[in-house]
Design a protein around this motif. Structure first.
Motif, PDB file in Angstrom:
ATOM      1  N   TYR A 127       0.823  -1.199   0.000  1.00  0.00           N
ATOM      2  CA  TYR A 127       0.000   0.000   0.000  1.00  0.00           C
ATOM      3  C   TYR A 127       0.866   1.261   0.000  1.00  0.00           C
ATOM      4  O   TYR A 127       1.861   1.344   0.719  1.00  0.00           O
ATOM      5  N   ASP A 128       0.420   2.242  -0.776  1.00  0.00           N
ATOM      6  CA  ASP A 128       1.079   3.553  -0.796  1.00  0.00           C
ATOM      7  C   ASP A 128       0.487   4.484   0.247  1.00  0.00           C
ATOM      8  O   ASP A 128       1.137   5.423   0.690  1.00  0.00           O
ATOM      9  N   ILE A 129      -0.753   4.231   0.634  1.00  0.00           N
ATOM     10  CA  ILE A 129      -1.420   4.968   1.709  1.00  0.00           C
ATOM     11  C   ILE A 129      -2.125   3.956   2.598  1.00  0.00           C
ATOM     12  O   ILE A 129      -2.867   3.099   2.106  1.00  0.00           O
ATOM     13  N   ILE A 130      -1.875   4.032   3.902  1.00  0.00           N
ATOM     14  CA  ILE A 130      -2.616   3.196   4.841  1.00  0.00           C
ATOM     15  C   ILE A 130      -3.439   4.115   5.744  1.00  0.00           C
ATOM     16  O   ILE A 130      -2.936   5.102   6.269  1.00  0.00           O
ATOM     17  N   ASN A 131      -4.727   3.815   5.873  1.00  0.00           N
ATOM     18  CA  ASN A 131      -5.592   4.567   6.773  1.00  0.00           C
ATOM     19  C   ASN A 131      -5.524   3.918   8.145  1.00  0.00           C
ATOM     20  O   ASN A 131      -5.822   2.726   8.300  1.00  0.00           O
ATOM     21  N   ILE A 132      -5.136   4.701   9.141  1.00  0.00           N
ATOM     22  CA  ILE A 132      -4.874   4.180  10.483  1.00  0.00           C
ATOM     23  C   ILE A 132      -5.866   4.797  11.459  1.00  0.00           C
ATOM     24  O   ILE A 132      -5.981   6.021  11.562  1.00  0.00           O
ATOM     25  N   ASN A 133      -6.572   3.952  12.196  1.00  0.00           N
ATOM     26  CA  ASN A 133      -7.469   4.443  13.226  1.00  0.00           C
ATOM     27  C   ASN A 133      -6.672   5.015  14.393  1.00  0.00           C
ATOM     28  O   ASN A 133      -5.536   4.605  14.649  1.00  0.00           O
TER      29      ASN A 133
END
Length: 447
Positions: A92-98
């Protein structure tokens, strides 16, 4: 654009975008992994997905950039992130992190500092950083506005107060400024089983989130000074005890009678069916509460800043999402990812995001087209709460801390142990865990 049109647009967009991508299959392709013309994003299968996809679709049309979204249930996000950032080359180039997993990703050194990709980049004025959580100070192992910029907010989610304006008007009540005001209002509106005066979540999964603003606004804290790296446990303080007693009193005296078992879906149902006069819930709940297909209080449910503690301090808690760019992807991919995120942060983009059903990450939208539309009247309360939102367990052991604290808070709420014993017990276990992990701590003082 009407909300109905937006709903059709986002559903159509989601179907078209995801149908053309074969998702996870493409992510394992070596050729795909090297393609800097495609931005690969890990994102949660959550209520804000459609709004994010609508922006992806627009950016794709405007720039020709291709996207690959791996849409994953919330429970599987952490494992996918951990595997990808530890691989020789990331998926992944962008990971969405909570918010709960930010410290682990930051402390692990898995993300590329954004100024290393573009030295001129910083969060634009007006963009929320949710308690400094966009930055990390490695030497102190804590979030720090002066630390390295590692994250870009992608969805704002904070706790707010919901109340019924019609019931307030009939009873001659004013929006509460303090928790005592809230309790007094709730007592006047409490008429069970027809109407409950106040509701909040109390399960072991959610109680920490809902209790945190009460603690912060009372001048309490979980740790001594996280910004300087001092994680000595301070939960069991006189302020903490007063906060927990207030939280228990609200839920026991004017609640729905099952506070220790009340989860988000049930809480929203109580509000949407008119059974609850007021309550605390995440701002993301506003979509369901203002949807005439799901709610009978669409025109009378209002949002406000959470009440202040005895000293006049307001506080909320951050439950947002941040986008990070991993180190283990090609630099061309990193640059393409940051270019998209810069566009995502723009004010006009955030207006479109909100219109598509997303929760914005800017606090300066009150002078936009959203301001005069009743459908977006929640923006003011969101901005006010987001501006005072804090992280509750801002360290890499945050998930373990949540488990320990939540267990004791829930036991106190259901009356299994006293508030004092709950705080002392939680503080003792927290101190043991962090000491074993190598933290230099001052032992907590027992109440």
């Amino acid at each position: 654009m009407s909300k109905r049109k937006i709903g059709r647009y986002t559903r159509r967009t989601l179907g078209r975008l995801l149908a053309g991508l074969s998702l996870a299959a493409c992510l394992t392709s070596p050729a795909f992994a090297q393609d800097a013309g495609t931005i690969r994003i890990l994102i949660s299968q959550s209520p804000w997905l459609n709004s994010f996809v609508s922006l992806v679709d627009q950016y794709q049309k405007d720039t020709g950039t291709k996207f690959q979204l791996d849409v994953t249930p919330f429970g599987g996000m952490v494992d996918k992130m951990r595997n990808s950032v530890r691989a020789q080359q990331g998926s992944y180039d962008i990971i969405n992190i909570n918010a709960q997993g930010l410290a682990e990703m930051y402390a692990g050194g898995f993300l590329r500092p954004l100024k290393e990709i573009d030295s001129s980049f910083s969060l634009p004025e007006g963009v929320l950083d949710f308690g400094g959580s966009a930055h990390w100070n490695a030497s102190k192992s804590s979030f720090d506005p002066k630390g390295e910029l590692l994250g870009v907010p992608t969805n704002g989610n904070v706790l707010v107060l919901y109340y019924r304006s019609d019931l307030y008007r009939q009873a001659g009540l004013k929006v509460p400024q303090t928790w005592d005001d809230l309790l007094a209002n709730a007592k006047k509106l409490h008429n069970p089983p027809k109407t409950y005066g106040f509701v909040s979540r109390g399960t072991r999964e959610s109680i920490l989130f809902d209790f945190s603003p009460v603690l912060f606004s009372h001048g309490g804290s979980f740790f001594a000074d996280p910004e300087t790296g001092d994680f000595s446990v301070t939960l069991n303080s006189p302020q903490g005890l007063q906060a927990l007693e207030t939280f228990i009193k609200l839920n026991k005296e004017v609640g729905a009678g099952n506070a220790g078992a009340l989860e988000q879906a049930e809480l929203i149902q109580l509000l949407s069916t008119g059974k609850a006069a007021q309550g605390t819930a995440v701002i993301a709940a506003v979509a369901d509460l203002q949807d005439p297909n799901k709610s009978i209080v669409t025109d009378t449910i209002e949002t406000a800043l959470l009440p202040a503690g005895p000293g006049g301090k307001h506080a909320s808690v951050a439950g947002h999402w941040m986008a990070g760019i991993p180190k283990n992807v090609p630099e061309a991919n990193q640059k393409a990812a940051l270019k998209f995120l810069k566009w995502f942060l723009q004010k006009d983009t955030q207006v479109a995001y909100t219109q598509a059903g997303g929760i914005p990450i800017r606090k300066d939208l009150s002078d936009t087209a959203l301001a005069g539309d009743p459908a977006y009247r929640f923006i003011k309360a969101f901005s006010e709460n987001a501006d005072v939102a804090k992280m509750n367990t801002p360290l890499k052991e945050g998930v373990r801390m949540k488990e320990v604290i939540s267990l004791y808070l829930n036991r106190a709420l259901i009356g299994e142990i006293s508030a004092k014993d709950a705080l002392n017990g939680a503080a003792t276990e927290m101190n043991q865990i962090l000491t074993a992990a190598g933290y230099k701590l001052t032992p907590p003082k027992m109440l």
